[in-house]
Write a protein that holds these residues in place. Structure first.
Motif, mmCIF file in Angstrom:
data_model
loop_
_atom_site.group_PDB
_atom_site.id
_atom_site.type_symbol
_atom_site.label_atom_id
_atom_site.label_comp_id
_atom_site.label_asym_id
_atom_site.label_seq_id
_atom_site.Cartn_x
_atom_site.Cartn_y
_atom_site.Cartn_z
ATOM 1 N N LYS A 4 -11.196 0.265 4.231
ATOM 2 C CA LYS A 4 -11.044 1.718 4.292
ATOM 3 C C LYS A 4 -10.683 2.156 5.717
ATOM 4 C CE LYS A 4 -13.162 2.805 0.146
ATOM 5 N NZ LYS A 4 -12.099 2.239 -0.619
ATOM 6 N N GLY A 8 -7.128 3.678 6.540
ATOM 7 C CA GLY A 8 -7.160 5.029 7.091
ATOM 8 C C GLY A 8 -6.419 5.127 8.404
ATOM 9 N N ASP A 32 -10.875 8.410 0.586
ATOM 10 C CA ASP A 32 -11.741 7.413 1.204
ATOM 11 C C ASP A 32 -12.917 8.059 1.927
ATOM 12 O OD1 ASP A 32 -10.263 5.352 0.200
ATOM 13 O OD2 ASP A 32 -9.163 4.950 2.053
ATOM 14 N N SER A 73 -9.783 0.836 -8.503
ATOM 15 C CA SER A 73 -9.943 1.026 -7.062
ATOM 16 C C SER A 73 -9.372 -0.158 -6.289
ATOM 17 C CB SER A 73 -11.419 1.218 -6.723
ATOM 18 O OG SER A 73 -11.591 1.423 -5.347
ATOM 19 N N THR A 77 -6.205 -0.038 -3.664
ATOM 20 C CA THR A 77 -6.225 -0.613 -2.313
ATOM 21 C C THR A 77 -5.034 -1.543 -2.113
ATOM 22 O OG1 THR A 77 -8.631 -0.445 -2.230
ATOM 23 C CG2 THR A 77 -7.595 -1.988 -0.697
ATOM 24 N N THR A 112 -4.128 6.656 -6.394
ATOM 25 C CA THR A 112 -5.183 7.339 -5.646
ATOM 26 C C THR A 112 -5.767 8.487 -6.457
ATOM 27 O OG1 THR A 112 -4.126 6.778 -3.548
ATOM 28 C CG2 THR A 112 -5.707 8.570 -3.503
#
Length: 117
Positions: A4, A8, A32, A73, A77, A112
């Motif tokens: 994450k 990010g 996130d 999920s 990713t 997402t």
């Protein structure tokens, strides 16, 4: 947690240089952030129930809480990493090109949003 933070920071950097749409970056990073805050709240309440007045970290050590990501999920990713890699490659080498980055951007947006539900 590491994925994450990495995604990010990559997303924010790529959004800053204009390789990714700012709205997409906001949705990806926002999702996130919400997941991390929610996990923190759940861990805190779990530790308080398990340990009473003891420290939260000691309670979690004695009674760990297992969090399992869903397959959606994990797929999200993977798509986000593919998007970040293709955007970096497109900036550095001109390949795979803007069409591939746009397609992956749409796919990342879809996964997402669906994984938020």
């Amino acid at each position: 947690l590491a994925d994450k933070v990495l995604l990010g920071s990559l997303s924010l950097s790529l959004g800053y240089v204009g390789a990714l749409d700012h709205h997409l970056v906001a949705i990806m990073v926002g999702r996130d952030a919400i997941l991390l805050i929610g996990t923190g709240v759940v861990l805190y309440s779990h530790a308080r129930r398990a340990g009473g007045s003891a420290s939260i970290f000691a309670s979690l050590r004695r009674h760990p809480l297992r969090v399992q990501p869903t397959m959606l999920s994990k797929a999200n990713t993977c798509v986000q990493f593919a998007l970040a890699g293709s955007a970096i490659s497109s900036l550095a080498f001109g390949m795979p090109g803007s069409h591939a980055v746009a397609a992956l951007s749409h796919l990342a947006l879809g996964t997402t949003l669906v994984s938020c539900a």
